[in-house]
Design a protein around this motif. Structure first.
Motif: not given
Length: 225
Positions: A143-144, A152-153, A181-182, A186-188
């Protein structure tokens, strides 16, 4: 007669051995099925907790000292704190100064680093509201949550480690991520915790594993100006 006695003796030994094995398994299973992540209670606020852990959060406290508004938040606001150990800061500063050395620039310490950038990065470890690990156990994809000040999330994923071959029988783990912000995981930038649910008067503290680099691998880019 010897052969007959031997035949009766052998099954008896095997039965006793089997009984002992089953008893041992039963005990082990019970131990891990009844595993509880016991919540530690600290008689004080979040800042006091960090200050009381000698030699563990010195670097984080140096940064907070330079950001009095965040220091005050740790005293008064209800927060979830992802505490960052000295090792994570050491890694970030070392990587920064390795880059700066290659560029013939002088080294920078935490006491000299740009305040606005430190503020942005530190706020990612401070989450609005108090969340225990169990608050996320029903979210299979995590969860965010919103970080302090900038909203910022950030993302939290709950899992349980395996123990002695028992899947999900061990300690609770939160994977704390900067999604950048993706929508693509895989970019986290992701980091696990190695301790959770430390309760203070105004916060729940989870400890980020020391292999994490402070700033979610953005420290060099942000500070190397």
């Amino acid at each position: 007669m010897k052969n007959i006695k031997h035949l009766f003796f052998l099954p008896g030994v095997m039965a006793i051995a089997l009984f002992m094995i089953l008893q041992g398994c039963k005990k082990t299973d019970k131990t891990y099925y009844e595993y509880e992540n016991k919540i530690q209670e600290f008689d004080g606020n979040a800042l006091s907790y960090l200050q009381a852990q000698n030699g563990i959060y010195d670097s984080m406290l140096v940064v907070l000292k330079r950001l009095p508004h965040l220091e005050d938040s740790l005293k008064t606001k209800n927060l979830t704190v992802f505490a960052v150990t000295n090792k994570s800061f050491e890694t970030a500063v070392k990587n920064l100064n390795t880059t700066r050395k290659a560029q013939n620039k002088k080294p920078i310490s935490l006491a000299e680093a740009d305040l606005a950038q430190l503020d942005t990065m530190m706020c990612k470890y401070l989450v609005r509201e108090k969340f225990r690990s169990e608050d996320f156990q029903n979210y299979s994809d995590g969860a965010f949550v919103k970080s302090l000040k900038f909203g910022y999330p950030m993302h939290i994923l709950y899992t349980k480690a395996s123990a002695s071959g028992l899947v999900n029988g061990g300690p609770q783990i939160l994977t704390y991520s900067d999604p950048r912000n993706s929508i693509f995981v895989k970019f986290w930038q992701r980091s696990p915790t190695n301790a959770v649910n430390i309760a203070t008067h105004n916060s729940i503290i989870h400890v980020v594993a020391p292999g994490h680099e402070f700033g979610f691998n953005d420290f060099t880019t942000r500070i190397n100006k």
